[in-house]
Design a protein around this motif. Structure first.
Motif, PDB file in Angstrom:
ATOM      1  N   ASP A   1     -48.198  62.152 -35.846  1.00  0.00           N
ATOM      2  CA  ASP A   1     -47.444  61.069 -36.483  1.00  0.00           C
ATOM      3  C   ASP A   1     -46.055  61.169 -35.458  1.00  0.00           C
ATOM      4  OD1 ASP A   1     -49.096  60.144 -38.346  1.00  0.00           O
ATOM      5  OD2 ASP A   1     -48.732  61.719 -39.588  1.00  0.00           O
ATOM      6  N   GLU A   2     -46.386  60.994 -34.241  1.00  0.00           N
ATOM      7  CA  GLU A   2     -44.988  60.693 -33.439  1.00  0.00           C
ATOM      8  C   GLU A   2     -44.955  59.474 -32.682  1.00  0.00           C
ATOM      9  OE1 GLU A   2     -44.765  64.008 -30.609  1.00  0.00           O
ATOM     10  OE2 GLU A   2     -44.812  65.726 -32.225  1.00  0.00           O
ATOM     11  N   GLY A   3     -43.760  59.102 -32.326  1.00  0.00           N
ATOM     12  CA  GLY A   3     -43.756  57.910 -31.580  1.00  0.00           C
ATOM     13  C   GLY A   3     -44.284  58.029 -29.972  1.00  0.00           C
ATOM     14  N   LEU A   4     -44.745  56.979 -29.403  1.00  0.00           N
ATOM     15  CA  LEU A   4     -45.219  56.585 -28.325  1.00  0.00           C
ATOM     16  C   LEU A   4     -44.338  57.241 -27.196  1.00  0.00           C
ATOM     17  CD1 LEU A   4     -46.903  53.133 -28.509  1.00  0.00           C
ATOM     18  CD2 LEU A   4     -47.975  55.413 -28.844  1.00  0.00           C
ATOM     19  N   GLY A   5     -42.993  57.042 -27.299  1.00  0.00           N
ATOM     20  CA  GLY A   5     -42.156  57.455 -26.386  1.00  0.00           C
ATOM     21  C   GLY A   5     -41.848  58.994 -26.384  1.00  0.00           C
ATOM     22  N   GLU A   6     -41.918  59.531 -27.574  1.00  0.00           N
ATOM     23  CA  GLU A   6     -41.867  61.205 -27.768  1.00  0.00           C
ATOM     24  C   GLU A   6     -43.261  61.711 -27.292  1.00  0.00           C
ATOM     25  OE1 GLU A   6     -41.345  64.491 -30.945  1.00  0.00           O
ATOM     26  OE2 GLU A   6     -40.992  62.547 -31.659  1.00  0.00           O
ATOM     27  N   ILE A   7     -44.593  60.960 -27.289  1.00  0.00           N
ATOM     28  CA  ILE A   7     -45.750  61.611 -26.782  1.00  0.00           C
ATOM     29  C   ILE A   7     -45.534  61.628 -25.099  1.00  0.00           C
ATOM     30  CG2 ILE A   7     -48.132  61.075 -26.526  1.00  0.00           C
ATOM     31  CD1 ILE A   7     -48.261  60.645 -29.375  1.00  0.00           C
ATOM     32  N   ALA A   8     -45.189  60.396 -24.779  1.00  0.00           N
ATOM     33  CA  ALA A   8     -44.911  60.240 -23.312  1.00  0.00           C
ATOM     34  C   ALA A   8     -44.207  61.397 -22.827  1.00  0.00           C
ATOM     35  CB  ALA A   8     -44.394  58.768 -22.763  1.00  0.00           C
ATOM     36  N   PHE A   9     -43.010  61.391 -23.386  1.00  0.00           N
ATOM     37  CA  PHE A   9     -42.010  62.745 -22.767  1.00  0.00           C
ATOM     38  C   PHE A   9     -42.810  64.168 -23.062  1.00  0.00           C
ATOM     39  CE2 PHE A   9     -38.626  65.879 -23.516  1.00  0.00           C
ATOM     40  CZ  PHE A   9     -37.891  65.413 -22.439  1.00  0.00           C
ATOM     41  N   ARG A  10     -43.475  64.497 -24.166  1.00  0.00           N
ATOM     42  CA  ARG A  10     -44.119  65.727 -24.088  1.00  0.00           C
ATOM     43  C   ARG A  10     -45.158  65.820 -23.060  1.00  0.00           C
ATOM     44  NH1 ARG A  10     -45.666  66.885 -30.347  1.00  0.00           N
ATOM     45  NH2 ARG A  10     -46.684  68.656 -28.998  1.00  0.00           N
ATOM     46  N   LEU A  11     -45.674  64.752 -22.481  1.00  0.00           N
ATOM     47  CA  LEU A  11     -46.785  64.742 -21.408  1.00  0.00           C
ATOM     48  C   LEU A  11     -46.012  64.688 -19.996  1.00  0.00           C
ATOM     49  CD1 LEU A  11     -49.643  62.780 -22.816  1.00  0.00           C
ATOM     50  CD2 LEU A  11     -49.538  65.293 -22.704  1.00  0.00           C
ATOM     51  N   GLY A  12     -44.710  64.771 -19.895  1.00  0.00           N
ATOM     52  CA  GLY A  12     -43.957  64.940 -18.619  1.00  0.00           C
ATOM     53  C   GLY A  12     -43.766  63.620 -18.025  1.00  0.00           C
ATOM     54  N   TYR A  13     -43.700  62.472 -18.877  1.00  0.00           N
ATOM     55  CA  TYR A  13     -43.184  61.066 -18.358  1.00  0.00           C
ATOM     56  C   TYR A  13     -41.996  60.845 -18.718  1.00  0.00           C
ATOM     57  CZ  TYR A  13     -48.267  60.690 -17.014  1.00  0.00           C
ATOM     58  OH  TYR A  13     -49.388  60.809 -16.567  1.00  0.00           O
ATOM     59  N   GLU A  14     -41.092  60.762 -18.283  1.00  0.00           N
ATOM     60  CA  GLU A  14     -39.707  60.387 -18.336  1.00  0.00           C
ATOM     61  C   GLU A  14     -39.240  58.817 -18.630  1.00  0.00           C
ATOM     62  OE1 GLU A  14     -36.782  61.921 -15.872  1.00  0.00           O
ATOM     63  OE2 GLU A  14     -37.522  64.242 -16.220  1.00  0.00           O
ATOM     64  N   GLU A  15     -40.293  58.042 -18.014  1.00  0.00           N
ATOM     65  CA  GLU A  15     -40.123  56.615 -18.297  1.00  0.00           C
ATOM     66  C   GLU A  15     -41.529  56.404 -19.258  1.00  0.00           C
ATOM     67  OE1 GLU A  15     -39.630  54.419 -14.889  1.00  0.00           O
ATOM     68  OE2 GLU A  15     -38.348  55.719 -13.973  1.00  0.00           O
ATOM     69  N   TYR A  16     -41.172  55.688 -20.195  1.00  0.00           N
ATOM     70  CA  TYR A  16     -42.434  55.423 -21.139  1.00  0.00           C
ATOM     71  C   TYR A  16     -43.379  54.456 -20.519  1.00  0.00           C
ATOM     72  CZ  TYR A  16     -44.969  52.794 -25.102  1.00  0.00           C
ATOM     73  OH  TYR A  16     -45.520  52.475 -25.746  1.00  0.00           O
ATOM     74  N   SER A  17     -42.218  53.246 -19.743  1.00  0.00           N
ATOM     75  CA  SER A  17     -43.273  52.225 -19.164  1.00  0.00           C
ATOM     76  C   SER A  17     -44.177  52.674 -18.137  1.00  0.00           C
ATOM     77  CB  SER A  17     -42.176  51.053 -18.552  1.00  0.00           C
ATOM     78  OG  SER A  17     -41.374  51.763 -17.692  1.00  0.00           O
ATOM     79  N   TYR A  18     -44.087  53.666 -17.295  1.00  0.00           N
ATOM     80  CA  TYR A  18     -44.727  54.348 -16.459  1.00  0.00           C
ATOM     81  C   TYR A  18     -46.000  54.927 -16.914  1.00  0.00           C
ATOM     82  CZ  TYR A  18     -46.736  56.990 -12.706  1.00  0.00           C
ATOM     83  OH  TYR A  18     -47.561  57.825 -11.793  1.00  0.00           O
ATOM     84  N   PHE A  19     -45.846  55.750 -18.200  1.00  0.00           N
ATOM     85  CA  PHE A  19     -46.919  55.971 -19.062  1.00  0.00           C
ATOM     86  C   PHE A  19     -47.679  55.210 -19.580  1.00  0.00           C
ATOM     87  CE2 PHE A  19     -48.262  57.021 -23.528  1.00  0.00           C
ATOM     88  CZ  PHE A  19     -49.220  58.095 -23.394  1.00  0.00           C
ATOM     89  N   VAL A  20     -47.288  53.944 -20.014  1.00  0.00           N
ATOM     90  CA  VAL A  20     -48.049  52.972 -20.410  1.00  0.00           C
ATOM     91  C   VAL A  20     -48.916  52.441 -19.430  1.00  0.00           C
ATOM     92  CG1 VAL A  20     -48.198  50.661 -21.581  1.00  0.00           C
ATOM     93  CG2 VAL A  20     -46.534  52.428 -22.362  1.00  0.00           C
ATOM     94  N   ARG A  21     -48.443  52.298 -18.159  1.00  0.00           N
ATOM     95  CA  ARG A  21     -49.140  51.603 -16.944  1.00  0.00           C
ATOM     96  C   ARG A  21     -50.238  52.472 -16.484  1.00  0.00           C
ATOM     97  NH1 ARG A  21     -43.871  50.283 -15.003  1.00  0.00           N
ATOM     98  NH2 ARG A  21     -44.079  52.245 -13.352  1.00  0.00           N
TER      99      ARG A  21
END
Length: 293
Positions: A254-274
């Motif tokens: 139960d975490e935000g998408l931005g937090e999950i992206a950061f935990r996986l090493g993606y500083e830019e959420y938009s890049y993670f989504v791409r």
């Protein structure tokens, strides 16, 4: 909240036999465990399933596989799976824990077998007629021993189970390049070591050069190894592992998408989504709507 249940071996034991090993025909298993198998779920044990009759679709960690006679599947703890099977389906399956395997094989981990430890290895083997016959014979021996109360019962079960795993590893090795030469076996071992390192470092390290340096080989040679063994580039293997973890986290946490992206090493959420959209064909938000109620 996480809507995907985690099943334990003792759900299927009916109060008998060891709680760390379970064997059944597929037909009986679907009858006994029907109430647990109505939707996608996870296990806390290792599972091996051989289909000898029928057809359908088996989905493991968001990858769909066709089911037919001779389909042999392997699943590791934590993987999400579900299936849609024909009414005439049959076969054999067995479950075991790492603790049960270590009764005799103290220094051998089940994850050392590629189909249990490697994310990029397919979870399905399609056996030919001779291989299917060989595995059916092993399953029948396992069934007989599981139902009996013989001396050193667990030892024989472990031996038969290991034969299934070893033969399957050889099948996978042949499939990778059509041979069992010393070079192909060397590639196979290097690939397993690459996957072990990837499991340790993937949240932070995503470059081929990083893993090649740890393996003391060139990035070009690492690519050659992954192309030979799993028909994928090293970058594809790395990305697939990261995106699998992303999918699991999107469902379980139960975490935000931005937090999950950061935990996986993606500083830019938009890049993670791409990256997610490119590998999955959909956005993280659409994925969550599919798998979370």
């Amino acid at each position: 909240m996480n809507s995907i249940s985690v099943l334990h071996i003792d759900l299927f034991q009916n109060g008998k036999n060891t709680s760390d090993f379970y064997f059944s025909t597929l037909k009986n298993h679907l009858i006994v465990g029907h109430r647990h198998l109505e939707k996608a779920h996870r296990h806390d044990f290792y599972a091996t399933i051989l289909f000898t009759k029928g057809s359908g679709i088996h989905e493991i960690d968001f990858q769909k596989y066709e089911v037919s006679e001779g389909s042999l599947f392997f699943m590791s703890p934590g993987q999400i799976h579900s299936w849609e099977l024909s009414d005439d389906i049959d076969g054999y399956l067995f479950f075991c824990s790492q603790d049960f395997y270590e009764i005799h094989y103290v220094n051998q981990k089940l994850r050392s077998f590629p189909f249990f430890g490697s994310v990029s290895f397919p979870r399905k083997l399609q056996l030919n007629e001779a291989e299917l016959k060989e595995n059916i014979n092993l399953m029948l021996e396992l069934q007989e021993e599981y139902q009996a109360q013989n001396m050193m019962k667990n030892g024989l079960i472990l031996s038969l189970m290991s034969q299934v795993f070893i033969l399957s590893t050889r099948y996978f090795s042949r499939i990778s390049d059509g041979s069992e030469s010393s070079e192909s076996l060397s590639y196979f071992r290097h690939y397993q070591e690459f996957e072990r390192l990837l499991e340790e470092y993937f949240p932070k390290e995503k470059s081929i050069a990083f893993y090649a340096a740890l393996l003391d080989i060139s990035p070009k040679h690492l690519n050659r190894i992954t192309q030979t063994v799993v028909r994928k580039t090293a970058t594809d293997v790395i990305t697939e592992r990261v995106m699998l973890e992303a999918k699991r986290m999107l469902i379980y946490l139960d975490e935000g998408l931005g937090e999950i992206a950061f935990r996986l090493g993606y500083e830019e959420y938009s890049y993670f989504v791409r990256v997610f959209r490119k590998t999955s064909g959909m956005t993280p938000t659409k994925f969550m709507k599919m798998y979370k109620s």
